[in-house]
Design a protein around this motif. Structure first.
Motif, mmCIF file in Angstrom:
data_model
loop_
_atom_site.group_PDB
_atom_site.id
_atom_site.type_symbol
_atom_site.label_atom_id
_atom_site.label_comp_id
_atom_site.label_asym_id
_atom_site.label_seq_id
_atom_site.Cartn_x
_atom_site.Cartn_y
_atom_site.Cartn_z
ATOM 1 N N ARG A 41 0.950 -1.338 -0.008
ATOM 2 C CA ARG A 41 0.051 -0.103 0.091
ATOM 3 C C ARG A 41 0.882 1.202 -0.089
ATOM 4 N N ARG A 42 1.903 1.266 0.792
ATOM 5 C CA ARG A 42 2.828 2.399 0.865
ATOM 6 C C ARG A 42 3.339 2.660 -0.333
ATOM 7 N N LEU A 43 3.982 1.556 -0.977
ATOM 8 C CA LEU A 43 4.565 1.809 -2.229
ATOM 9 C C LEU A 43 3.880 1.836 -3.432
ATOM 10 N N GLY A 44 2.638 1.614 -3.552
ATOM 11 C CA GLY A 44 1.541 1.832 -4.303
ATOM 12 C C GLY A 44 1.653 0.824 -5.372
ATOM 13 N N ALA A 45 2.337 -0.343 -5.154
ATOM 14 C CA ALA A 45 2.585 -1.262 -6.242
ATOM 15 C C ALA A 45 2.086 -2.832 -5.630
ATOM 16 N N ALA A 46 1.730 -3.520 -6.581
ATOM 17 C CA ALA A 46 1.871 -5.033 -6.124
ATOM 18 C C ALA A 46 3.184 -5.728 -6.254
ATOM 19 N N LEU A 47 3.539 -6.015 -5.192
ATOM 20 C CA LEU A 47 4.804 -6.961 -5.273
ATOM 21 C C LEU A 47 4.749 -8.391 -5.548
ATOM 22 N N LEU A 48 3.407 -9.132 -5.029
ATOM 23 C CA LEU A 48 3.432 -10.312 -5.270
ATOM 24 C C LEU A 48 2.002 -10.639 -5.864
ATOM 25 N N GLU A 49 1.854 -11.727 -6.774
ATOM 26 C CA GLU A 49 0.736 -12.058 -7.199
ATOM 27 C C GLU A 49 0.340 -13.665 -6.449
ATOM 28 N N ARG A 50 -0.725 -13.223 -5.749
ATOM 29 C CA ARG A 50 -1.292 -14.470 -5.002
ATOM 30 C C ARG A 50 -2.372 -15.112 -5.844
ATOM 31 N N GLY A 51 -1.912 -16.497 -5.963
ATOM 32 C CA GLY A 51 -3.128 -17.153 -6.433
ATOM 33 C C GLY A 51 -3.472 -18.611 -6.066
ATOM 34 N N SER A 52 -4.105 -19.420 -6.568
ATOM 35 C CA SER A 52 -4.277 -20.795 -6.280
ATOM 36 C C SER A 52 -3.429 -21.668 -6.288
ATOM 37 N N GLY A 54 -0.122 -20.700 -5.861
ATOM 38 C CA GLY A 54 0.928 -20.234 -5.151
ATOM 39 C C GLY A 54 1.356 -18.763 -5.289
ATOM 40 N N VAL A 55 2.418 -18.361 -4.927
ATOM 41 C CA VAL A 55 2.939 -16.979 -4.971
ATOM 42 C C VAL A 55 3.931 -16.546 -6.106
ATOM 43 N N THR A 56 3.778 -15.609 -6.688
ATOM 44 C CA THR A 56 4.906 -15.191 -7.778
ATOM 45 C C THR A 56 5.269 -13.791 -7.585
ATOM 46 N N LEU A 57 6.492 -13.387 -8.033
ATOM 47 C CA LEU A 57 6.880 -12.066 -7.950
ATOM 48 C C LEU A 57 6.390 -11.499 -9.255
ATOM 49 N N THR A 58 5.721 -10.122 -8.976
ATOM 50 C CA THR A 58 5.629 -9.030 -10.031
ATOM 51 C C THR A 58 7.011 -8.557 -10.413
ATOM 52 N N GLY A 59 6.910 -7.703 -11.673
ATOM 53 C CA GLY A 59 8.132 -6.835 -11.919
ATOM 54 C C GLY A 59 8.575 -6.102 -10.842
ATOM 55 N N ALA A 60 7.546 -5.307 -10.146
ATOM 56 C CA ALA A 60 7.877 -4.529 -9.191
ATOM 57 C C ALA A 60 8.556 -5.345 -8.078
ATOM 58 N N GLY A 61 8.118 -6.292 -7.731
ATOM 59 C CA GLY A 61 8.555 -7.441 -6.775
ATOM 60 C C GLY A 61 10.021 -7.722 -6.818
ATOM 61 N N ALA A 62 10.091 -8.030 -8.262
ATOM 62 C CA ALA A 62 11.636 -8.417 -8.522
ATOM 63 C C ALA A 62 12.543 -7.450 -8.400
ATOM 64 N N VAL A 63 12.219 -6.034 -8.685
ATOM 65 C CA VAL A 63 13.160 -5.039 -8.471
ATOM 66 C C VAL A 63 13.284 -4.959 -7.039
ATOM 67 N N LEU A 64 12.337 -4.909 -5.912
ATOM 68 C CA LEU A 64 12.381 -4.578 -4.865
ATOM 69 C C LEU A 64 13.340 -5.775 -4.069
ATOM 70 N N LEU A 65 13.236 -6.987 -4.744
ATOM 71 C CA LEU A 65 14.093 -8.277 -4.110
ATOM 72 C C LEU A 65 15.385 -7.964 -4.429
ATOM 73 N N ARG A 66 15.865 -7.312 -5.621
ATOM 74 C CA ARG A 66 17.183 -7.189 -5.562
ATOM 75 C C ARG A 66 17.656 -6.047 -4.568
ATOM 76 N N GLU A 67 16.900 -4.935 -4.802
ATOM 77 C CA GLU A 67 17.230 -3.657 -3.923
ATOM 78 C C GLU A 67 17.340 -4.158 -2.494
ATOM 79 N N ALA A 68 16.332 -4.811 -1.988
ATOM 80 C CA ALA A 68 16.365 -5.393 -0.523
ATOM 81 C C ALA A 68 17.524 -6.207 -0.100
ATOM 82 N N ARG A 69 17.617 -6.894 -0.911
ATOM 83 C CA ARG A 69 18.976 -8.003 -0.451
ATOM 84 C C ARG A 69 20.278 -6.850 -0.513
#
Length: 282
Positions: A41-52, A54-69
């Motif tokens: 909510r604070r970033l204004g972007a979906a980071l993860l796709e939640r589905g039946s 399982g969970v997958t990374l969005t494009g924004a999530g992949a960026v945050l994963l790299r930067e967060a590490r």
């Protein structure tokens, strides 16, 4: 963003499963889910796709994963270096110098002696590494300064000063026919079926495919060469201190190797500055 939130996100992004991530973090799943939702909510972007399925990374999530590490690694490195700096007044090692085991031994000895003679010198802990390990331990804060070797070590992101450049030699078993030559070419050494080049571990600990023996340190390597099981191409300073059963021959078309002293660009350590000053004055 808080480091806690980044750790939560990295755990979910790597596990791609909220339950496993919560177990890994040692927390309940509902607060983990709420934390990730709040971050989105604070970033204004979906980071993860939640589905039946399982969970997958969005494009924004992949960026945050790299930067967060990278951010978490930087925080951990800062913590390690700060703890060491606090030891400066206790007489315990307050700065760690990483160097490749078996390489630049003479340079390292001269550097330590020159730095010890400087006013205000602190205790130095020398961390001897396997091939390619110096840069990672410098990045993650286990070392404050390192001797690296271009083109083999990645110096991107570090401040560096060049110390010296040298050619390379082939280390062969004593008595091998090529050992009597005045010089060799790369193709002659790399094409020896009876003396394959060794295989060093990758950063993840696995070994590349190939006929050569797996080696982890300089002692293993020299023993295998003396036994006639391998050969190696190393910087010219590697010929110093060769034991019985080994000989060195220059490889005229091998890439030249430049030894540099490297440190994080944001370092304000007076000990690191002193080591760099001593190294460049040699």
């Amino acid at each position: 963003m808080e480091t806690r939130e980044l750790r939560y996100f990295v755990a979910v992004a790597e596990e791609l499963h909220f339950g496993r991530a919560a177990q890994r973090l040692g927390i309940a799943q509902p607060p983990l889910s709420r934390a990730i939702a709040g971050l989105e909510r604070r970033l204004g972007a979906a980071l993860l796709e939640r589905g039946s399925r399982g969970v997958t990374l969005t494009g924004a999530g992949a960026v945050l994963l790299r930067e967060a590490r990278a951010a978490l690694d930087a925080v951990e490195a800062a913590e390690r270096r700060t703890r060491r700096a606090a030891l400066a007044g206790t007489g315990r090692p307050a700065v760690v110098l990483a160097a490749k085991a078996g390489a630049s031994s003479e340079l390292l000895s001269k550097l330590l002696d020159a730095y010890a003679a400087e006013p205000g010198a602190v205790a130095v802990d020398v961390l001897l590494c396997g091939p390619g390990e110096q840069a990672p331990v410098l990045r993650d804060g286990r070392a404050d300064v390192a001797l690296l070797h271009r083109p083999f070590d990645d110096t991107a992101g570090f401040d560096t000063e060049e110390l010296h450049t040298e050619g390379q030699v082939a280390i062969l078993p004593a008595g091998h026919p090529l050992g009597a030559r005045a010089q060799l070419r790369l193709r002659e050494v790399t094409g020896l079926p009876d003396l394959p080049l060794p295989r060093w571990p990758r950063p993840d600990g696995t070994f590349p495919d190939g006929p050569g023996p797996q080696v982890r340190d300089h002692t293993q390597l020299t023993q295998l060469i003396a036994l006639g099981r391998a050969c190696a191409i190393v910087p010219e300073t590697g010929r110093a201190g060769l034991g019985e059963g080994l000989t060195a021959v220059p490889v005229v078309d091998a890439p030249r190797v430049t030894t540099v002293i490297a440190w994080p660009p944001h370092s304000r350590s007076t000990a690191v500055a002193g080591l760099v000053r001593a190294a460049t004055a040699l």
